[in-house]
Design an enzyme around this catalytic site. Structure first.
Site, mmCIF file in Angstrom:
data_model
loop_
_atom_site.group_PDB
_atom_site.id
_atom_site.type_symbol
_atom_site.label_atom_id
_atom_site.label_comp_id
_atom_site.label_asym_id
_atom_site.label_seq_id
_atom_site.Cartn_x
_atom_site.Cartn_y
_atom_site.Cartn_z
ATOM 1 N N CYS A 7 1.062 -1.073 -0.267
ATOM 2 C CA CYS A 7 0.117 -0.083 0.597
ATOM 3 C C CYS A 7 0.426 1.590 -0.038
ATOM 4 O O CYS A 7 2.025 1.137 0.455
ATOM 5 C CB CYS A 7 -0.836 -0.040 0.937
ATOM 6 S SG CYS A 7 -2.457 1.134 1.069
ATOM 7 N N ASP A 129 -5.594 -2.642 12.210
ATOM 8 C CA ASP A 129 -4.680 -2.257 12.157
ATOM 9 C C ASP A 129 -4.324 -1.636 12.999
ATOM 10 O O ASP A 129 -5.281 -1.932 14.141
ATOM 11 C CB ASP A 129 -4.998 -1.057 10.810
ATOM 12 C CG ASP A 129 -3.194 -0.892 10.445
ATOM 13 O OD1 ASP A 129 -2.193 -1.070 10.855
ATOM 14 O OD2 ASP A 129 -3.928 0.218 9.709
#
Length: 204
Positions: A7, A129
């Site tokens: 990412c 996360d």
């Protein structure tokens, strides 16, 4: 096999590195105001460089549906990842506008209540996360109780992603700062991290 997402792509050469490493997903931060944010023109250029086998994912934070739709309908991204306060009504609105587009919802994991919310989410996949772009791992024992496929993020890189895959068996792992050097994607680290994520698991 656990899938791999890299990412925070910002440059065309990042797309080349992700493609060469044969990652499964490539993420671009499309909401403005973040260090790794890219605009529409740059995002289109990065996406066009990705290998056909790499799925481009747009990362959005509390974005208007029309803004999200622009990137999908232009063919820049094929899936959306939501990192703000988006709820199931928002996800339903995305699906109504973009019925063929996969939706990932990110959850910051602090305790059991966060896992309960992730389990109940209407998203196609959930991402667990430590928080928006902290680049730090969290206590993986906190995800006990997850009852659906999930993407693991937060401080992952070549040195710890094999352990994460072996311990937690995530659907996918998501790496960003862990495959950077001096704030930019590092092709060598990306290749090493993708390889490490796919290391054979030791028998239980």
């Amino acid at each position: 096999m656990t899938l791999v997402k890299v990412c925070g792509l910002m440059r065309p050469e990042d797309a080349d590195a992700v493609s060469a490493a044969e990652a499964d997903y490539a993420g671009m931060i499309l909401s403005p105001g973040f260090r790794r944010s890219v605009d529409e023109l740059r995002a289109a250029g990065i996406s066009s460089r990705l290998a056909d086998a790499v799925t481009p994912v747009g990362v959005f934070v509390n974005a208007p549906i029309e803004f999200v739709a622009r990137f999908v309908e232009a063919g820049t991204v094929e899936a959306v990842q939501l990192h703000g306060d988006e709820d199931d009504d928002y996800i339903a609105a995305v699906r109504a506008r973009l019925p063929e587009t996969g939706v990932v919802k990110a959850f910051t994991v602090r305790g059991p209540a966060d896992i309960e919310r992730a389990n109940a989410s209407a998203a196609d996949l959930v991402l667990l996360d430590n928080g928006q772009g902290t680049g730090e791992t969290f206590d993986w024992s906190r995800i006990e109780g997850i009852a659906r496929p999930f993407i693991l993020a937060g401080g992952l890189g070549p040195g710890n992603v094999t352990e994460a895959v072996r311990r937690l068996n995530p659907y996918a792992v998501d790496m960003s700062s862990g495959v950077e050097t001096n704030g930019e994607k590092d092709a060598g680290k990306i290749a090493a991290a993708v390889k490490a994520a796919r290391e054979p698991r030791t028998p239980v």
